[in-house]
Design a protein around this motif. Structure first.
Motif, PDB file in Angstrom:
ATOM      1  N   LEU A 197      46.399  30.506  54.865  1.00 16.94           N
ATOM      2  CA  LEU A 197      46.163  32.116  55.238  1.00 16.94           C
ATOM      3  C   LEU A 197      46.103  32.245  56.787  1.00 16.94           C
ATOM      4  O   LEU A 197      46.709  32.870  57.732  1.00 16.94           O
ATOM      5  N   LEU A 198      46.548  30.399  57.323  1.00 14.97           N
ATOM      6  CA  LEU A 198      46.701  31.181  58.929  1.00 14.97           C
ATOM      7  C   LEU A 198      48.354  30.786  58.809  1.00 14.97           C
ATOM      8  O   LEU A 198      48.219  31.951  60.036  1.00 14.97           O
ATOM      9  N   VAL A 199      48.952  30.653  58.440  1.00 17.90           N
ATOM     10  CA  VAL A 199      50.527  30.460  58.626  1.00 17.90           C
ATOM     11  C   VAL A 199      50.578  32.248  58.041  1.00 17.90           C
ATOM     12  O   VAL A 199      52.036  32.843  58.552  1.00 17.90           O
ATOM     13  N   LEU A 200      50.198  32.618  57.059  1.00 13.80           N
ATOM     14  CA  LEU A 200      50.992  33.632  56.240  1.00 13.80           C
ATOM     15  C   LEU A 200      50.084  34.704  56.844  1.00 13.80           C
ATOM     16  O   LEU A 200      51.046  35.854  56.987  1.00 13.80           O
ATOM     17  N   ASN A 201      48.828  35.024  57.405  1.00 16.36           N
ATOM     18  CA  ASN A 201      48.609  35.696  57.915  1.00 16.36           C
ATOM     19  C   ASN A 201      47.770  36.017  59.536  1.00 16.36           C
ATOM     20  O   ASN A 201      47.519  36.463  59.655  1.00 16.36           O
ATOM     21  N   GLY A 202      47.849  34.583  60.180  1.00 16.19           N
ATOM     22  CA  GLY A 202      47.257  34.252  61.414  1.00 16.19           C
ATOM     23  C   GLY A 202      46.354  34.294  60.996  1.00 16.19           C
ATOM     24  O   GLY A 202      45.407  35.306  62.327  1.00 16.19           O
ATOM     25  N   ARG A 203      45.436  34.420  60.141  1.00 18.53           N
ATOM     26  CA  ARG A 203      44.209  34.196  60.235  1.00 18.53           C
ATOM     27  C   ARG A 203      43.685  32.927  59.663  1.00 18.53           C
ATOM     28  O   ARG A 203      43.989  32.596  58.598  1.00 18.53           O
ATOM     29  N   VAL A 204      42.539  32.477  60.742  1.00 14.39           N
ATOM     30  CA  VAL A 204      41.828  31.012  60.836  1.00 14.39           C
ATOM     31  C   VAL A 204      40.518  31.409  58.942  1.00 14.39           C
ATOM     32  O   VAL A 204      39.394  31.958  59.069  1.00 14.39           O
ATOM     33  N   ALA A 205      41.127  30.938  58.518  1.00 14.74           N
ATOM     34  CA  ALA A 205      39.947  30.577  56.852  1.00 14.74           C
ATOM     35  C   ALA A 205      38.088  30.765  57.343  1.00 14.74           C
ATOM     36  O   ALA A 205      37.786  29.304  56.691  1.00 14.74           O
ATOM     37  N   GLY A 206      37.957  30.927  57.796  1.00 11.60           N
ATOM     38  CA  GLY A 206      36.486  30.693  58.173  1.00 11.60           C
ATOM     39  C   GLY A 206      35.720  31.567  57.370  1.00 11.60           C
ATOM     40  O   GLY A 206      35.712  32.946  57.494  1.00 11.60           O
ATOM     41  N   ILE A 207      34.499  31.192  56.526  1.00  9.74           N
ATOM     42  CA  ILE A 207      34.176  31.797  55.511  1.00  9.74           C
ATOM     43  C   ILE A 207      33.239  32.981  56.016  1.00  9.74           C
ATOM     44  O   ILE A 207      33.280  34.493  55.230  1.00  9.74           O
ATOM     45  N   SER A 208      32.209  32.927  56.636  1.00 10.49           N
ATOM     46  CA  SER A 208      31.245  33.338  56.973  1.00 10.49           C
ATOM     47  C   SER A 208      32.145  34.983  58.134  1.00 10.49           C
ATOM     48  O   SER A 208      31.851  36.096  57.682  1.00 10.49           O
ATOM     49  N   GLY A 209      33.419  34.819  59.036  1.00  7.02           N
ATOM     50  CA  GLY A 209      34.337  35.541  59.316  1.00  7.02           C
ATOM     51  C   GLY A 209      34.894  36.670  58.093  1.00  7.02           C
ATOM     52  O   GLY A 209      34.888  38.052  58.440  1.00  7.02           O
ATOM     53  N   ILE A 210      35.275  35.901  57.296  1.00  8.90           N
ATOM     54  CA  ILE A 210      36.037  36.630  56.332  1.00  8.90           C
ATOM     55  C   ILE A 210      35.155  37.719  55.328  1.00  8.90           C
ATOM     56  O   ILE A 210      35.266  38.874  55.219  1.00  8.90           O
ATOM     57  N   VAL A 211      34.024  37.103  54.886  1.00  7.56           N
ATOM     58  CA  VAL A 211      32.714  37.846  54.234  1.00  7.56           C
ATOM     59  C   VAL A 211      32.368  39.434  55.580  1.00  7.56           C
ATOM     60  O   VAL A 211      32.021  39.645  55.074  1.00  7.56           O
ATOM     61  N   GLY A 212      32.116  38.501  56.391  1.00  8.22           N
ATOM     62  CA  GLY A 212      32.099  40.081  57.492  1.00  8.22           C
ATOM     63  C   GLY A 212      33.133  40.928  57.775  1.00  8.22           C
ATOM     64  O   GLY A 212      32.460  41.672  57.686  1.00  8.22           O
ATOM     65  N   ARG A 213      33.807  40.428  58.013  1.00  9.94           N
ATOM     66  CA  ARG A 213      35.172  41.720  58.108  1.00  9.94           C
ATOM     67  C   ARG A 213      35.226  42.108  56.582  1.00  9.94           C
ATOM     68  O   ARG A 213      35.502  43.511  56.993  1.00  9.94           O
ATOM     69  N   LEU A 214      34.901  41.961  55.484  1.00  6.84           N
ATOM     70  CA  LEU A 214      35.342  42.428  54.318  1.00  6.84           C
ATOM     71  C   LEU A 214      33.899  43.452  54.315  1.00  6.84           C
ATOM     72  O   LEU A 214      34.070  44.570  53.344  1.00  6.84           O
ATOM     73  N   ALA A 215      32.890  42.938  54.840  1.00 13.53           N
ATOM     74  CA  ALA A 215      31.364  44.020  54.927  1.00 13.53           C
ATOM     75  C   ALA A 215      31.909  44.750  55.763  1.00 13.53           C
ATOM     76  O   ALA A 215      31.535  46.445  55.040  1.00 13.53           O
ATOM     77  N   GLN A 216      32.223  44.675  56.708  1.00 11.58           N
ATOM     78  CA  GLN A 216      33.006  46.073  57.567  1.00 11.58           C
ATOM     79  C   GLN A 216      34.035  46.479  57.044  1.00 11.58           C
ATOM     80  O   GLN A 216      34.097  47.462  57.372  1.00 11.58           O
ATOM     81  N   GLY A 217      34.874  46.492  55.674  1.00  5.75           N
ATOM     82  CA  GLY A 217      35.598  47.069  55.502  1.00  5.75           C
ATOM     83  C   GLY A 217      36.846  46.787  55.525  1.00  5.75           C
ATOM     84  O   GLY A 217      37.789  47.922  55.462  1.00  5.75           O
ATOM     85  N   ALA A 218      37.612  45.915  57.278  1.00  6.57           N
ATOM     86  CA  ALA A 218      38.222  45.778  57.392  1.00  6.57           C
ATOM     87  C   ALA A 218      39.536  44.652  56.493  1.00  6.57           C
ATOM     88  O   ALA A 218      38.698  43.421  55.594  1.00  6.57           O
ATOM     89  N   ASN A 219      40.780  44.925  56.789  1.00  2.93           N
ATOM     90  CA  ASN A 219      41.804  44.156  56.025  1.00  2.93           C
ATOM     91  C   ASN A 219      40.933  43.976  54.230  1.00  2.93           C
ATOM     92  O   ASN A 219      41.123  42.455  54.014  1.00  2.93           O
ATOM     93  N   LEU A 248      42.249  44.294  51.026  1.00  2.18           N
ATOM     94  CA  LEU A 248      42.989  43.624  50.592  1.00  2.18           C
ATOM     95  C   LEU A 248      43.209  42.028  50.748  1.00  2.18           C
ATOM     96  O   LEU A 248      42.528  41.006  49.911  1.00  2.18           O
ATOM     97  N   THR A 249      43.289  41.663  51.397  1.00  2.00           N
ATOM     98  CA  THR A 249      43.243  39.860  51.853  1.00  2.00           C
ATOM     99  C   THR A 249      42.135  39.176  51.991  1.00  2.00           C
ATOM    100  O   THR A 249      42.243  38.533  51.110  1.00  2.00           O
ATOM    101  N   ASN A 250      41.243  40.169  52.443  1.00  2.00           N
ATOM    102  CA  ASN A 250      39.204  39.122  52.902  1.00  2.00           C
ATOM    103  C   ASN A 250      39.010  39.644  51.155  1.00  2.00           C
ATOM    104  O   ASN A 250      38.652  38.534  50.759  1.00  2.00           O
ATOM    105  N   GLY A 251      39.472  40.008  50.669  1.00  6.32           N
ATOM    106  CA  GLY A 251      38.471  40.383  49.325  1.00  6.32           C
ATOM    107  C   GLY A 251      39.417  39.399  48.011  1.00  6.32           C
ATOM    108  O   GLY A 251      38.958  38.770  47.128  1.00  6.32           O
ATOM    109  N   ALA A 305      35.485  32.556  44.223  1.00  2.49           N
ATOM    110  CA  ALA A 305      34.163  32.933  42.804  1.00  2.49           C
ATOM    111  C   ALA A 305      35.163  32.181  41.610  1.00  2.49           C
ATOM    112  O   ALA A 305      34.446  31.433  41.217  1.00  2.49           O
ATOM    113  N   LEU A 306      36.268  32.607  42.250  1.00  2.06           N
ATOM    114  CA  LEU A 306      36.862  32.265  40.421  1.00  2.06           C
ATOM    115  C   LEU A 306      37.079  30.270  40.451  1.00  2.06           C
ATOM    116  O   LEU A 306      37.811  29.610  39.299  1.00  2.06           O
ATOM    117  N   GLY A 307      36.554  29.545  41.453  1.00  3.33           N
ATOM    118  CA  GLY A 307      37.106  28.724  41.469  1.00  3.33           C
ATOM    119  C   GLY A 307      36.318  27.620  40.290  1.00  3.33           C
ATOM    120  O   GLY A 307      36.627  26.795  39.249  1.00  3.33           O
TER     121      GLY A 307
END
Length: 136
Positions: free
Chosen positions: A21-43, A45-48, A55-57
């Motif tokens: 995620l960091l190398v390909l998208n430049g994003r840190v894999a912080g779950i709280s940040g990812i879920v927060g951005r998803l809830a705000q409707g940002a990015n 596809l990637t966050n979802g 969830a599929l784990g």
């Protein structure tokens, strides 16, 4: 397969996904940040995709081992809700969660992440000590 191997492989997969995620998208894999951005409707596809992958784990575990992973929760629901709210508050106050600070922050030698992880661990040790003292 020994529980240690499953944990080791799981940790390696978490590390690999965080690095990708960091190398390909430049994003840190912080779950709280990812879920927060998803809830705000940002990015969305990637966050979802990341959240769906989380969830599929257990489903992948079921496919590989023929049973769901064993999970035992011994705390009461009120305690779990309060703990979840405190963790959420702490992630906002600390500008990240254990996955962002602990997995990638420490690997990048971030002093802020080191301080956050020490705080997470100290708070966890303190909480366990206090709850063990309060237990009958």
């Amino acid at each position: 397969m020994s529980g240690y191997w499953v944990s080791l492989i799981g940790g390696m997969i978490i590390g690999l996904s965080a690095v990708l995620l960091l190398v390909l998208n430049g994003r840190v894999a912080g779950i709280s940040g990812i879920v927060g951005r998803l809830a705000q409707g940002a990015n969305i596809l990637t966050n979802g995709a990341f959240v769906v992958g989380l969830a599929l784990g257990p489903v992948l575990f079921l496919a590989l081992f023929g049973h769901m992973p064993a999970v035992t929760v011994t705390g009461s629901w009120p305690l779990i809700v309060v703990a979840g709210l405190l963790v959420g508050f702490g992630t906002r106050m600390g500008s990240g969660c254990t996955s962002g600070h602990g997995v990638l922050g420490l690997a990048r030698l971030s002093r802020r992440s080191f301080a956050a992880v020490v705080t997470f661990l100290a708070a966890g040790v303190l909480a366990v000590a206090l709850l063990k003292c309060a237990a009958p």
